[in-house]
Design a protein around this motif. Structure first.
Motif, short mmCIF file in Angstrom:
data_model
loop_
_atom_site.label_atom_id
_atom_site.label_comp_id
_atom_site.label_asym_id
_atom_site.label_seq_id
_atom_site.Cartn_x
_atom_site.Cartn_y
_atom_site.Cartn_z
N GLU A 210 -13.24 13.50 -5.20
CA GLU A 210 -13.59 12.43 -4.01
C GLU A 210 -14.85 11.61 -4.24
O GLU A 210 -15.82 12.09 -5.02
CB GLU A 210 -13.73 13.28 -2.80
N VAL A 211 -15.03 10.37 -3.86
CA VAL A 211 -16.31 9.72 -3.80
C VAL A 211 -16.41 9.42 -2.19
O VAL A 211 -15.69 8.93 -1.48
CB VAL A 211 -16.04 8.42 -4.36
N THR A 212 -17.83 9.97 -1.70
CA THR A 212 -18.21 9.91 -0.44
C THR A 212 -19.64 9.23 -0.40
O THR A 212 -20.15 8.94 -1.50
CB THR A 212 -18.16 11.43 0.32
N LYS A 213 -19.98 9.15 0.89
CA LYS A 213 -21.26 8.56 0.97
C LYS A 213 -22.44 9.49 1.35
O LYS A 213 -22.25 10.33 2.15
CB LYS A 213 -21.26 7.47 2.01
N ASN B 190 -6.92 4.81 4.75
CA ASN B 190 -7.33 5.44 3.34
C ASN B 190 -7.68 6.95 3.79
O ASN B 190 -7.90 7.63 2.77
CB ASN B 190 -8.94 4.93 3.11
N ARG B 191 -7.55 7.31 4.91
CA ARG B 191 -7.58 8.99 5.15
C ARG B 191 -6.65 9.01 6.39
O ARG B 191 -6.53 8.18 7.12
CB ARG B 191 -9.14 9.24 5.71
N ILE C 74 -6.47 0.92 -3.81
CA ILE C 74 -6.25 1.24 -2.59
C ILE C 74 -5.23 2.73 -2.49
O ILE C 74 -4.92 3.10 -1.38
CB ILE C 74 -5.78 0.35 -1.45
N TYR D 108 -14.01 15.08 3.10
CA TYR D 108 -13.04 16.03 2.43
C TYR D 108 -13.08 17.36 2.60
O TYR D 108 -11.98 18.13 1.97
CB TYR D 108 -12.58 15.31 1.27
N PRO E 225 -6.95 6.24 -2.19
CA PRO E 225 -8.26 5.99 -1.27
C PRO E 225 -9.34 6.97 -1.32
O PRO E 225 -10.43 6.84 -0.93
CB PRO E 225 -7.52 6.06 0.10
N GLU E 226 -8.99 8.26 -1.75
CA GLU E 226 -9.92 9.22 -1.71
C GLU E 226 -11.28 9.04 -2.95
O GLU E 226 -12.28 9.69 -2.78
CB GLU E 226 -9.39 10.78 -1.94
N TRP E 227 -10.89 8.15 -3.74
CA TRP E 227 -11.93 7.71 -4.68
C TRP E 227 -12.73 6.57 -4.24
O TRP E 227 -13.52 5.64 -4.87
CB TRP E 227 -11.34 7.37 -6.21
N ARG F 275 -5.18 17.40 -5.38
CA ARG F 275 -5.66 16.40 -6.31
C ARG F 275 -4.91 16.53 -7.56
O ARG F 275 -5.17 15.61 -8.17
CB ARG F 275 -7.15 16.83 -6.24
N PHE G 126 -12.40 3.33 -2.89
CA PHE G 126 -12.29 1.82 -2.97
C PHE G 126 -11.74 1.38 -1.61
O PHE G 126 -10.70 2.16 -1.09
CB PHE G 126 -11.23 1.44 -4.09
N GLY G 127 -12.24 0.30 -1.20
CA GLY G 127 -11.84 -0.12 0.35
C GLY G 127 -12.49 0.74 1.23
O GLY G 127 -12.43 0.14 2.45
N THR G 128 -13.00 1.64 1.06
CA THR G 128 -14.01 2.28 2.06
C THR G 128 -15.40 2.02 1.96
O THR G 128 -16.16 1.58 3.04
CB THR G 128 -13.81 3.86 2.02
N TYR G 129 -15.90 2.15 0.75
CA TYR G 129 -17.25 1.50 0.46
C TYR G 129 -17.41 0.62 -0.36
O TYR G 129 -16.78 0.22 -1.63
CB TYR G 129 -17.97 2.89 -0.26
N ASP H 235 -18.89 8.61 9.70
CA ASP H 235 -18.34 9.01 8.44
C ASP H 235 -19.58 9.98 8.02
O ASP H 235 -20.87 9.91 8.47
CB ASP H 235 -18.23 7.84 7.46
N TYR H 236 -19.21 11.05 7.29
CA TYR H 236 -20.30 11.69 6.59
C TYR H 236 -19.90 12.25 5.21
O TYR H 236 -18.46 12.13 4.84
CB TYR H 236 -20.51 13.16 7.55
N SER H 237 -20.86 12.79 4.49
CA SER H 237 -20.35 12.90 3.01
C SER H 237 -19.50 13.95 2.57
O SER H 237 -18.85 14.16 1.51
CB SER H 237 -21.84 13.07 2.23
N ARG I 210 0.97 -1.15 0.19
CA ARG I 210 -0.01 0.07 0.15
C ARG I 210 0.90 1.24 -0.05
O ARG I 210 1.61 1.41 1.10
CB ARG I 210 -0.80 0.11 1.30
N ARG I 211 1.05 1.90 -1.07
CA ARG I 211 1.61 3.20 -1.11
C ARG I 211 3.11 3.03 -0.62
O ARG I 211 3.79 4.01 -0.66
CB ARG I 211 1.00 4.39 -0.26
#
Lengths: 447, 351, 228
Positions: free
Chosen positions: B238-241, A279-280, B120, A302, B123-125, C82, B127-130, A297-299, A40-41
């Motif tokens: 970014e991809v969020t929920k 991931n964050r 992975i 970021y 991650p801000e997109w 980004r 994958f691995g979170t959602y 978590d929330y939308s 990973r990275r």
């Protein structure tokens, strides 16, 4: 439709959405890659990504600069950063680099940091010989430049480097801990420019020479630029196991990670595979998790808070619209959180101060806003008024405190009694106040 | 097997299979060494569905290439084996395998391929979170299964987003190349999704569309005209929920010039082609150089095509850089021919 | 209204900044910067547009953008985090702001006028917001509830158990020597010059203040020497 072949092989990438009828062992083998987190990275990026610290060491070798090193005395702990590089975080002997906004309007923020350090018996120095990093002004008004920022950076970090001498210690005894996210991002960036540009170094050397802030004619650059939230992150398990006294399991926390912490000089921010899957960025969240709180978590995770540096003071419609719509409302309505936790001065100020005005726009949302270290301090029994200083928060922190089982009114009454003592001159201190101002006191001699 | 008769072929993906078949058809012997326990390379191991541009199922198309070498008396195959050591020089190599065997060969061909980009690393997109964020390879597996469903709750997705250039054209993660075939694969996937699930709309978020050559109308135009795929020139930040459980993609529609936040049921990453993770090891074992992105370096293409930095060792397919299957197959044949020419001692490289 | 030559000069100055080549490598027009920009949500502002104008060397529109657009940026640097080209639109905006100020653009003066209320505090103490500014009448839209314990501000600050924080007019107590060092930095790096260009009156007040502090410092130094 083709036959459902189960030749999924070893290079599969994730959840299979059909019943596989695998045995436990086979299932384990099929999904083991998820747990391996291999590469990973840290995937060999070769020369494709550049670590400024390599160049820093070269410069020191060439005699261009002096690096303020982390030594065993600082008891450094290793953490991972975005690309899997290692960063070392000191856990003893700090020089506190204070934040304007914190000291000015969120005094409980730095107080909580020092309170924890006392609890852990860590040595530190907090003194008057520190200037603002001046980055808030720079990003806000533009009346500044890279040279002035660089000179301030080197000036402050020089003081950190030599600060031990007046107390009978060696150079480099106290290691600088940066309290503010803006300072942190700014200093990371400036350090990069200084290491990359000989021209910039020449220009600022003249200034520092005039201030008498060179060591052997050289500028002093820290091995790592460390943010207090990174220190809190490495201390979180000790905080939870040794100091925590409150049960936080019913507290719903949303976390706002400061832009200037993890988006500026991205490669230098803490990421941890055990926190949010790496991931964050881990800071802030890791502490809330260690305390046993529920992290939601929330939308708009970021999103920026809308501080704007200038906007919060003189274009406030932007700041409050943005923070109410993208942070406060979301934390309340979507996440139903009890508290929004931040890791930076500007964010806390923005989110804390811009809730009341929402009523004028029929946006009746409010949520307590505190810093990660303040939340942790509360959970460890720190006085909400004397230490966490929640009386300066405009957001409804009394709700949070009550939910944690602490009586706001009683704490307030106690504090008001204390104020009477203060009026008499009986002031309690976290450290010997003389150390802040008196250059002639020798800490080593046990002052 | 004497060295003068034999070519060692490393890797049994499309390129390696093609090279081996070519060598055999020219009357020489090929020894294939494949590190996995099945042949076919990425299309088989990662379960690709229909290949582009032919539209044939990977299992059938590549399967034919596998059968062709398996049945051939002039080709011997070592599975679950790697080359651990190479001694000698052009015309006379001795390779030691991880299973203990030794192979003597007059030439070596590397068809060692690539590694899929692992999302992975971005991650801000999401994958691995959602759960509902997938890669194109996972989507291909869904297509093979004949059903398009959201992994989280099994519902049929109304809207699927495909994000192009995941792990490609991105200095933030040290991958500054284009992976060549993902645009075509993605437009193909969009059509397949629509075909299987007519109620699903597919949105492709792109910086550029590189359905090159004759793929332009077969894929880019066709996916719009016949399958109503929507294209938005926006790189997603970014991809969020979303509160309603769907995913949110955040971008700027650069042609309309407005920031957008759009709910999606599934987000697909069009993952790129990384250099083979084992390339540093391969470089050491075979004594060949890597180019700056980490792929295997090639000699000059004009008179020394498929050559590496070492005489007698050839390379073909995605080992050299992102490559589509058809081209890998062609390169495999070219490498095969070069290798066989070595065996006949007939090389002429311009100086 | 500036002449083309003047606009060109400003553009050349932007380009000559040592950070420029770092922060502008080219542009794929992917829009990821604007996607993630908080200001793009609120203002008619797009970091992608700024980058495109600079990259295509559109001198006139760059000058236009320097009127109001560049002040919309919230300096969050999400764009830089980004961008697949590793540009920094936020950083480029900073350069444009600096140039705009050095040239005394009226638009900069207008934008910064409300910020002036903190400039005095800022230049003289280095701190933006001091405790005595967090009062209900200073920022009424922050609400009446910004201090939940009534009392004398001095006493309330004295009740903070950290010596350096027991201040009212500054965020923390700064020693005289430290202040003088900061003034020297402001002076030698041209920050005071920029300030003079932006607001002459404010500059005069600040200059007097700085001179006074310097005198105090000289006096203090002398008294130290006398002691030895």
């Amino acid at each position: 439709m083709s036959d459902n072949s189960t030749q999924q092989g070893v290079a599969g990438h994730g959840a299979f959405f059909q019943d596989t009828n695998l045995s436990a062992n086979e299932a384990e083998a099929a999904t083991a890659w998820v747990r391996s987190h291999v590469d990973r990275r840290t995937m060999d990026l070769g020369e494709r990504m550049d670590d400024i610290r390599d160049h820093m060491w070269e410069l020191e070798k060439e005699g261009e600069i002096i690096v303020h090193r982390l030594t065993d005395q600082h008891k450094p702990v290793e953490v991972d950063t975005l690309y899997g590089w290692k960063k070392r975080i000191p856990t003893n002997q700090f020089w506190h680099h204070k934040s304007c906004g914190q000291c000015g309007n969120i005094p409980g923020y730095p107080t909580s940091i020092l309170w924890f350090m006392n609890k852990f018996g860590m040595d530190y120095l907090d003194e008057t010989d520190q200037t603002s990093c001046t980055a808030w002004n720079y990003h806000g008004s533009g009346i500044g430049n890279v040279e002035s920022l660089a000179a301030v950076f080197l000036r402050n970090f020089h003081q950190a480097y030599v600060s031990g001498k007046q107390h009978g210690f060696e150079n480099g005894h106290f290691y600088p801990l940066v309290h503010c996210g803006t300072s942190f991002g700014n200093y990371k960036e400036i350090r990069k420019y200084l290491i990359e540009s000989a021209e910039l170094r020449e220009k600022v050397k003249k200034i520092l020479g005039k201030l008498g802030r060179l060591v052997d004619g050289k500028i002093v650059i820290p091995e790592e630029v460390v943010h207090y939230s990174e220190w809190l992150h490495v201390m979180r398990n000790r905080i939870a196991s040794e100091l925590q006294v409150m049960d936080m399991s019913n507290i719903r926390v949303t976390v706002h990670a400061a832009c200037h912490y993890y988006k500026m000089v991205q490669e230098d921010a803490v990421y941890d595979n055990t926190v949010l899957g790496g991931n964050r960025t881990a800071v802030g969240t890791s502490v809330a998790q260690a305390l046993g709180a529920q992290v939601i978590d929330y939308s708009t995770w970021y999103d920026c808070c809308g501080f704007g540096f200038r906007h919060i003071i003189s274009e406030r419609e932007f700041t409050r619209s943005f923070t109410m719509n993208r942070k406060i409302k979301v934390a309340r309505e979507e996440a139903n959180a009890d508290v929004m936790v931040g890791i930076d001065t500007g964010c806390i100020t923005t989110m804390d101060k811009n809730q009341w005005i929402g009523k004028a726009h029929d946006m009746n949302y409010s949520i307590p806003i505190v810093a990660d270290v303040q939340l942790a301090a509360l959970a460890c029994g720190a006085d909400p008024f004397k230490i966490v200083q929640l009386q300066w928060h405009a957001s409804p922190c009394e709700d949070l405190v009550e939910k944690m089982g602490i009586s706001w009114d009683k704490a307030k009454a106690d504090f008001q009694d204390y104020l009477k003592q203060v009026e008499q001159g009986n002031v309690e201190y976290l450290y010997n106040p003389e150390l802040a101002t008196n250059q002639n006191i020798n800490m080593k001699a046990g002052a | 097997m004497s060295a003068q008769d034999t070519v060692l072929v490393v890797g049994a993906g499309p390129a390696g299979l093609s090279a081996a078949a070519t060598i055999a058809s020219m009357g020489k012997k090929a020894v294939i060494v494949e590190k996995e326990d099945i042949l076919g390379g990425a299309p088989i191991i990662s379960g690709y569905a229909k290949l582009v541009p032919s539209g044939e199922w990977a299992k059938d198309a590549i399967g034919r290439m596998v059968s062709r070498v398996e049945g051939d008396g002039n080709i011997s195959i070592h599975k679950s084996a790697k080359v651990t050591q190479v001694a000698g020089e052009a015309g006379n190599f001795t390779a030691t395998l991880s299973n203990g065997d030794k192979v003597e060969a007059g030439a070596i061909i590397l068809g060692t391929g690539f590694t899929h980009f692992d999302s992975i690393n971005k991650p801000e997109w999401g994958f691995g979170t959602y759960e509902d964020v997938l890669t194109t390879t996972q989507m291909e597996q869904m297509v093979t299964a004949g059903q398009i469903r959201c992994p989280s709750d099994g519902r049929v997705p109304e809207r699927v987003a495909i994000l192009l250039c995941v792990g490609s054209r991105d200095r933030q993660i040290g991958r500054e190349w284009c992976s060549k075939i993902c645009c075509t694969v993605s437009t193909n996937l969009a059509m397949e999704i629509k075909e299987i699930s007519p109620s699903t709309d597919v949105f492709i978020y792109y910086m550029d569309i590189r359905t090159f050559g004759l793929y332009e109308d077969k894929f880019y135009w066709k996916s719009q005209e016949e399958f109503k795929t929507k294209f938005v020139k926006a790189r997603i930040a970014e991809v969020t929920k979303s509160p309603d459980g769907r995913l949110l993609v955040k971008g700027e529609d650069t042609l309309v010039k407005r920031p957008i936040v759009i709910p999606m049921d599934i987000v697909v990453h069009a993952i790129g082609m990384d250099p083979n993770a084992l390339n540093p090891e391969i470089s050491r074992t075979f004594g060949i150089g890597l180019e700056k992105h980490g792929f295997i370096d090639r000699a000059e293409q004009y008179t020394n095509s498929q050559g590496t930095t070492r005489k007698g060792i050839y390379v073909c397919g995605a080992a050299t850089g992102p490559e589509d299957i058809d081209s890998s197959i062609a390169q495999g044949q070219a490498a095969g021919a070069r290798a066989v020419a070595d065996l006949y001692g007939q090389q002429k490289i311009a100086s | 209204m500036a002449t083309y030559a003047e606009m060109r000069e400003m553009f050349d100055e932007i380009r000559a900044d040592f950070r420029y080549d770092h922060e502008l490598n080219g542009c794929l027009n992917c829009g990821i910067c604007t996607a993630t920009c908080p200001s793009a949500q609120f203002y008619d502002y797009s970091p992608r547009e700024i980058v495109q104008l600079l990259w295509t060397e559109n001198v006139e529109q760059i000058y236009d953008a320097m009127q109001e657009k560049i002040w919309a940026c919230a300096q969050c640097m999400t764009c830089a985090a980004r961008c697949p080209f590793k540009n920094s639109p936020g950083g480029l905006v900073m350069i444009m702001r600096e140039v705009s100020i050095r040239h005394g653009m009226q638009s900069a003066k207008d934008v910064l006028r409300p910020f002036g209320r903190v400039m005095l505090k800022l230049i003289t103490t280095g701190n933006q917001l001091s405790p005595d500014m967090i009062q209900p009448d200073h920022f009424p839209d922050w609400g009446p509830n910004i201090q939940k314990v009534e009392g004398d501000l001095r006493i309330l600050r004295k009740a903070i158990p950290v010596r350096t924080l027991q201040t009212v007019e500054t965020a923390w107590e700064v020693s005289l020597k430290t202040s003088v060092e900061m003034y020297t930095i402001w002076e030698m790096t041209g920050v005071l010059k920029s300030l003079e260009t932006m607001d002459e009156n404010l500059f005069d007040v600040i200059e007097d203040f700085i001179d006074e502090k310097r005198e105090d410092y000289e006096d203090w130094l002398e008294s130290q020497n006398d002691k030895d």
